[in-house]
Scaffold this motif. Structure first.
Motif, PDB file in Angstrom:
ATOM      1  N   ARG A 190     -12.884   1.450  -1.423  1.00  0.00           N
ATOM      2  CA  ARG A 190     -11.477   1.628  -1.039  1.00  0.00           C
ATOM      3  C   ARG A 190     -10.556   1.636  -2.252  1.00  0.00           C
ATOM      4  NH1 ARG A 190      -8.470  -3.464   1.372  1.00  0.00           N
ATOM      5  NH2 ARG A 190      -8.627  -3.914  -0.876  1.00  0.00           N
ATOM      6  N   ASP A 191     -10.707   0.618  -3.108  1.00  0.00           N
ATOM      7  CA  ASP A 191      -9.784   0.477  -4.243  1.00  0.00           C
ATOM      8  C   ASP A 191     -10.013   1.559  -5.293  1.00  0.00           C
ATOM      9  OD1 ASP A 191      -8.964  -1.672  -2.835  1.00  0.00           O
ATOM     10  OD2 ASP A 191      -9.469  -3.181  -4.327  1.00  0.00           O
ATOM     11  N   HIS A 192     -11.261   1.964  -5.470  1.00  0.00           N
ATOM     12  CA  HIS A 192     -11.577   3.048  -6.412  1.00  0.00           C
ATOM     13  C   HIS A 192     -10.912   4.345  -5.961  1.00  0.00           C
ATOM     14  CE1 HIS A 192     -13.935   5.667  -9.062  1.00  0.00           C
ATOM     15  NE2 HIS A 192     -14.168   6.419  -8.005  1.00  0.00           N
ATOM     16  N   PHE A 193     -11.003   4.643  -4.675  1.00  0.00           N
ATOM     17  CA  PHE A 193     -10.393   5.871  -4.155  1.00  0.00           C
ATOM     18  C   PHE A 193      -8.881   5.839  -4.318  1.00  0.00           C
ATOM     19  CE2 PHE A 193      -8.291   8.389  -0.969  1.00  0.00           C
ATOM     20  CZ  PHE A 193      -8.975   9.593  -1.019  1.00  0.00           C
ATOM     21  N   CYS A 194      -8.261   4.732  -3.919  1.00  0.00           N
ATOM     22  CA  CYS A 194      -6.799   4.636  -3.984  1.00  0.00           C
ATOM     23  C   CYS A 194      -6.295   4.776  -5.415  1.00  0.00           C
ATOM     24  CB  CYS A 194      -6.327   3.309  -3.392  1.00  0.00           C
ATOM     25  SG  CYS A 194      -6.580   3.179  -1.600  1.00  0.00           S
ATOM     26  N   GLU A 195      -7.004   4.205  -6.375  1.00  0.00           N
ATOM     27  CA  GLU A 195      -6.601   4.305  -7.773  1.00  0.00           C
ATOM     28  C   GLU A 195      -6.794   5.718  -8.311  1.00  0.00           C
ATOM     29  OE1 GLU A 195      -7.450   1.313 -11.284  1.00  0.00           O
ATOM     30  OE2 GLU A 195      -9.121   2.717 -11.123  1.00  0.00           O
ATOM     31  N   LYS A 196      -7.945   6.307  -8.001  1.00  0.00           N
ATOM     32  CA  LYS A 196      -8.280   7.622  -8.554  1.00  0.00           C
ATOM     33  C   LYS A 196      -7.440   8.748  -7.962  1.00  0.00           C
ATOM     34  CE  LYS A 196     -12.207  10.769  -9.217  1.00  0.00           C
ATOM     35  NZ  LYS A 196     -13.668  10.973  -8.987  1.00  0.00           N
ATOM     36  N   HIS A 197      -7.222   8.713  -6.650  1.00  0.00           N
ATOM     37  CA  HIS A 197      -6.573   9.843  -5.980  1.00  0.00           C
ATOM     38  C   HIS A 197      -5.083   9.645  -5.757  1.00  0.00           C
ATOM     39  CE1 HIS A 197     -10.330  12.013  -5.084  1.00  0.00           C
ATOM     40  NE2 HIS A 197     -10.857  10.814  -4.972  1.00  0.00           N
ATOM     41  N   TRP A 198      -4.641   8.402  -5.678  1.00  0.00           N
ATOM     42  CA  TRP A 198      -3.230   8.152  -5.395  1.00  0.00           C
ATOM     43  C   TRP A 198      -2.548   7.322  -6.478  1.00  0.00           C
ATOM     44  CZ3 TRP A 198      -4.736   6.363   0.202  1.00  0.00           C
ATOM     45  CH2 TRP A 198      -4.996   7.491   0.993  1.00  0.00           C
ATOM     46  N   ASN A 199      -3.287   6.960  -7.526  1.00  0.00           N
ATOM     47  CA  ASN A 199      -2.743   6.092  -8.576  1.00  0.00           C
ATOM     48  C   ASN A 199      -2.119   4.843  -7.965  1.00  0.00           C
ATOM     49  OD1 ASN A 199      -2.194   5.351 -11.232  1.00  0.00           O
ATOM     50  ND2 ASN A 199      -0.137   6.253 -11.167  1.00  0.00           N
ATOM     51  N   TRP A 200      -2.851   4.275  -6.998  1.00  0.00           N
ATOM     52  CA  TRP A 200      -2.345   3.154  -6.214  1.00  0.00           C
ATOM     53  C   TRP A 200      -3.216   1.935  -6.461  1.00  0.00           C
ATOM     54  CZ3 TRP A 200       1.906   3.222  -2.851  1.00  0.00           C
ATOM     55  CH2 TRP A 200       2.086   2.073  -2.073  1.00  0.00           C
ATOM     56  N   ASN A 201      -2.601   0.822  -6.852  1.00  0.00           N
ATOM     57  CA  ASN A 201      -3.321  -0.412  -7.120  1.00  0.00           C
ATOM     58  C   ASN A 201      -3.228  -1.323  -5.897  1.00  0.00           C
ATOM     59  OD1 ASN A 201      -4.201  -2.982  -7.997  1.00  0.00           O
ATOM     60  ND2 ASN A 201      -3.562  -2.561 -10.099  1.00  0.00           N
ATOM     61  N   THR A 202      -4.282  -1.311  -5.059  1.00  0.00           N
ATOM     62  CA  THR A 202      -4.238  -2.102  -3.827  1.00  0.00           C
ATOM     63  C   THR A 202      -4.202  -3.601  -4.112  1.00  0.00           C
ATOM     64  OG1 THR A 202      -6.651  -2.072  -3.669  1.00  0.00           O
ATOM     65  CG2 THR A 202      -5.454  -0.356  -2.492  1.00  0.00           C
ATOM     66  N   LYS A 203      -4.732  -4.003  -5.257  1.00  0.00           N
ATOM     67  CA  LYS A 203      -4.748  -5.417  -5.609  1.00  0.00           C
ATOM     68  C   LYS A 203      -3.320  -5.951  -5.746  1.00  0.00           C
ATOM     69  CE  LYS A 203      -6.498  -6.648  -9.654  1.00  0.00           C
ATOM     70  NZ  LYS A 203      -7.481  -6.925 -10.724  1.00  0.00           N
ATOM     71  N   ILE A 204      -2.431  -5.120  -6.231  1.00  0.00           N
ATOM     72  CA  ILE A 204      -1.039  -5.520  -6.441  1.00  0.00           C
ATOM     73  C   ILE A 204      -0.135  -5.037  -5.313  1.00  0.00           C
ATOM     74  CG2 ILE A 204       0.968  -5.260  -7.952  1.00  0.00           C
ATOM     75  CD1 ILE A 204      -1.009  -5.041 -10.300  1.00  0.00           C
ATOM     76  N   GLN A 205      -0.348  -3.792  -4.874  1.00  0.00           N
ATOM     77  CA  GLN A 205       0.581  -3.152  -3.948  1.00  0.00           C
ATOM     78  C   GLN A 205       0.175  -3.245  -2.477  1.00  0.00           C
ATOM     79  OE1 GLN A 205       0.234   0.472  -6.663  1.00  0.00           O
ATOM     80  NE2 GLN A 205       2.302   0.742  -5.848  1.00  0.00           N
ATOM     81  N   GLY A 206      -1.034  -3.715  -2.210  1.00  0.00           N
ATOM     82  CA  GLY A 206      -1.507  -3.717  -0.829  1.00  0.00           C
ATOM     83  C   GLY A 206      -1.998  -2.345  -0.413  1.00  0.00           C
ATOM     84  N   LEU A 207      -2.138  -2.137   0.879  1.00  0.00           N
ATOM     85  CA  LEU A 207      -2.646  -0.855   1.368  1.00  0.00           C
ATOM     86  C   LEU A 207      -1.596   0.238   1.225  1.00  0.00           C
ATOM     87  CD1 LEU A 207      -4.496  -1.975   4.625  1.00  0.00           C
ATOM     88  CD2 LEU A 207      -5.515  -1.304   2.449  1.00  0.00           C
ATOM     89  N   PRO A 208      -2.022   1.427   0.836  1.00  0.00           N
ATOM     90  CA  PRO A 208      -1.077   2.545   0.709  1.00  0.00           C
ATOM     91  C   PRO A 208      -0.652   3.075   2.076  1.00  0.00           C
ATOM     92  CG  PRO A 208      -3.305   3.283   0.261  1.00  0.00           C
ATOM     93  CD  PRO A 208      -3.386   1.799   0.431  1.00  0.00           C
ATOM     94  N   PRO A 209       0.433   3.839   2.143  1.00  0.00           N
ATOM     95  CA  PRO A 209       0.946   4.335   3.431  1.00  0.00           C
ATOM     96  C   PRO A 209      -0.060   5.149   4.236  1.00  0.00           C
ATOM     97  CG  PRO A 209       2.562   4.651   1.691  1.00  0.00           C
ATOM     98  CD  PRO A 209       1.317   4.200   1.016  1.00  0.00           C
ATOM     99  N   GLU A 210      -0.958   5.860   3.541  1.00  0.00           N
ATOM    100  CA  GLU A 210      -1.889   6.745   4.248  1.00  0.00           C
ATOM    101  C   GLU A 210      -3.254   6.096   4.483  1.00  0.00           C
ATOM    102  OE1 GLU A 210      -1.465  10.285   1.619  1.00  0.00           O
ATOM    103  OE2 GLU A 210      -0.913  11.269   3.506  1.00  0.00           O
ATOM    104  N   SER A 211      -3.341   4.780   4.345  1.00  0.00           N
ATOM    105  CA  SER A 211      -4.636   4.105   4.466  1.00  0.00           C
ATOM    106  C   SER A 211      -5.262   4.269   5.848  1.00  0.00           C
ATOM    107  CB  SER A 211      -4.488   2.616   4.145  1.00  0.00           C
ATOM    108  OG  SER A 211      -3.611   1.981   5.058  1.00  0.00           O
ATOM    109  N   HIS A 212      -4.421   4.509   6.871  1.00  0.00           N
ATOM    110  CA  HIS A 212      -4.959   4.667   8.224  1.00  0.00           C
ATOM    111  C   HIS A 212      -5.810   5.927   8.375  1.00  0.00           C
ATOM    112  CE1 HIS A 212      -1.276   7.066   8.220  1.00  0.00           C
ATOM    113  NE2 HIS A 212      -1.785   7.749   9.224  1.00  0.00           N
ATOM    114  N   LYS A 213      -5.750   6.795   7.360  1.00  0.00           N
ATOM    115  CA  LYS A 213      -6.533   8.038   7.417  1.00  0.00           C
ATOM    116  C   LYS A 213      -7.908   7.898   6.753  1.00  0.00           C
ATOM    117  CE  LYS A 213      -2.490  11.104   7.307  1.00  0.00           C
ATOM    118  NZ  LYS A 213      -1.828  12.235   6.577  1.00  0.00           N
ATOM    119  N   LEU A 214      -8.135   6.785   6.049  1.00  0.00           N
ATOM    120  CA  LEU A 214      -9.387   6.610   5.314  1.00  0.00           C
ATOM    121  C   LEU A 214     -10.554   6.400   6.272  1.00  0.00           C
ATOM    122  CD1 LEU A 214      -8.171   4.264   2.425  1.00  0.00           C
ATOM    123  CD2 LEU A 214      -8.274   6.761   2.466  1.00  0.00           C
TER     124      LEU A 214
END
Length: 492
Positions: free
Chosen positions: A167-191
């Protein structure tokens, strides 16, 4: 007021502490040895209510402390005598192995040393021995120098870590999103996470704990041997993408819990690579064939996995709990790392293993595996694993000759055999009757499961001391129970 001498309660360099330790360990050892000398059944056959009453009758505590012999004898009578004896050759219900003697001895050392594997200053030598074992295991799994791993409590934790990193690898690579700091991204329900319909339940459990929900897990159809069907996997990925969902991970199962089936790793890895999906391999059960001279080819392609689960409290014959989690690229552990000044300061040049784990306090379980490998030897491990797989094959062949038996996995890949008695007024009720009769007679311990909604029985043949003769004798009793049920016309 008399001061209590606390030395007697701890292992230390005083005469009181040493004598207390030696007496209790020696007496425990003698009692257990004597018990196993007399022990002939896998279970005493008592009902749950009877065992519950026995435990309820035990005192809760003691105000001043009691005589060790009194307490030990009560524990032998009420606890040990009412337990499932997994070392018995007829214990064949679950992925629950007989523990090796060297591992039992190591458990004593682990308890005495009481190392906590989170920071170097709590586990000095233990830190380096665990890392030594991780490097050895990485080599056995054909992983590169970039790989790394950590010991875990078992498959549930390891599978959770694999999906967390996916999960975290995908969010960082494709959305430049750090789930550790920012929590789940807005589109996480699509994963979405793909696995076979026979994958372990912890895939769904992990998805729910990771905030993705069980809805994120997509079950892929399996073939006749209960292995993930490649064409169905490709169709599901295509369907998900066309519907606006985002596949991020494929879970490959190397040894399904019920059938021991092994998904085709090489073909699945090609599909995962084509779509840029994280590949997690749940080899909690089947990972042990890395030590088998005959069957290690069943792990071909495992080195392509981004993360891997292996349990040692299954076919490595280690006491619970003992497992490991591996990653192809050690840099992925950054998604787990948190720093605390009192524990693992960011700029301290010491190996703090908490940086690779979701646990903080953690046992020195690597010592059990190390001692076992040194004292038992790889060749004996290989022979034991090969024996159990051959036993499953022999048992399946034996069953094929018996009328009225339906085999769900007629060609076992590991050492599980799933079957049912199919003739009778109500086959589901018949098989439940046989299950209960076997359990409460103390003859054996076998499991029950469901295949396509029907009740099946299961042998999980982990014990290398179990023989085909044992299976033939047991099956004779099963046939008698089936005849008893059908002739009497009632379930007892």
């Amino acid at each position: 007021m008399t001061k209590t001498n606390f030395d007697q309660f701890f292992l230390n360099n005083t005469a009181e502490g040493l004598q207390s330790f030696q007496r209790l360990i020696s007496e425990s050892g003698h009692l257990l040895s004597d018990y196993y000398k007399q022990q002939t059944q896998v279970f005493n056959g008592k009902t749950p209510e009877e065992i519950e009453n026995d435990i309820a009758a035990l005192p809760d505590s003691s105000l001043r402390g009691e005589d060790p012999s009194v307490v030990l004898n009560e524990i032998m009578q009420k606890v040990v005598n009412n337990s499932i004896h997994v070392s018995h050759p007829a214990s064949m219900a679950h992925l629950h192995c007989p523990p090796l003697v060297p591992a039992i001895a190591a458990e004593l050392m682990i308890a005495v040393l009481n190392q906590s594997m989170d920071s170097w200053d709590q586990s000095s030598a233990a830190t380096y021995l665990e890392e030594k074992m991780i490097r050895w295991l990485c080599q056995k799994l054909s992983l590169s120098d970039q790989a790394d791993g950590t010991f875990t409590s078992g498959g549930t934790q390891s599978n959770y870590m694999g999906l967390l990193l996916a999960r975290d690898h995908f969010c960082e690579k494709h959305w430049n999103w750090n789930t550790k700091i920012q929590g789940l991204p807005p589109e996480s329900h699509k994963l979405r996470i793909l696995c076979s319909e026979n994958a372990h339940f912890t895939v769904e459990k992990s998805a729910s704990q990771l905030g993705l929900g069980e809805q994120a897990v997509v079950k892929v159809k399996t073939d006749k041997r209960k292995r993930m069907d490649i064409s169905s996997l490709k169709e599901e990925i295509k369907r998900l993408k066309s519907s606006g969902f985002i596949p991020i991970c494929v879970v490959v199962t190397c040894g399904t819990t019920d059938f021991g089936s092994i998904d085709p790793v090489d073909k699945i890895s090609e599909t995962a690579a084509e779509h840029g999906l994280w590949l997690h391999m749940d080899a909690a059960y089947g990972g042990a064939v890395m030590l088998s001279e005959k069957h290690r080819g069943k792990l071909q392609g495992i080195e392509k996995a981004d993360s891997i689960t292996v349990d040692f409290h299954k076919l490595f014959y280690q006491p619970i709990s003992c497992g490991a989690f591996f990653v192809k690229d050690k840099r992925c552990f950054r998604h787990l790392t948190h720093h605390a000044d009192y524990l693992n300061p960011e700029k301290e040049d010491l190996p703090h293993l908490v940086n690779k784990s979701v646990q903080t306090t953690r046992r020195f379980d690597a010592l059990k595996l190390y001692m076992s490998l040194r004292l038992v030897g790889e060749k004996n491990f290989s022979d034991m694993i090969d024996h159990t797989i051959r036993l499953a094959e022999q048992t399946a062949e034996f069953m094929k000759q018996i009328p009225g038996i339906e085999l769900s996995n007629s060609n076992p890949e590991l050492n599980a055999v799933v079957f049912r008695f199919k003739e009778g007024r109500d086959p589901d009720e018949l098989n439940m009757y046989i299950y209960k009769k076997v359990l409460h007679s103390g003859l054996a311990l076998m499991a029950k499961t469901k295949v396509n909604g029907q009740v099946f029985l299961k042998f999980t043949l982990l014990n290398p001391r179990t023989t085909i003769k044992d299976m033939e004798v047991l099956f004779h009793s099963l046939i008698q129970f089936a005849e008893e049920y059908n002739f009497e016309g009632v379930a007892k």
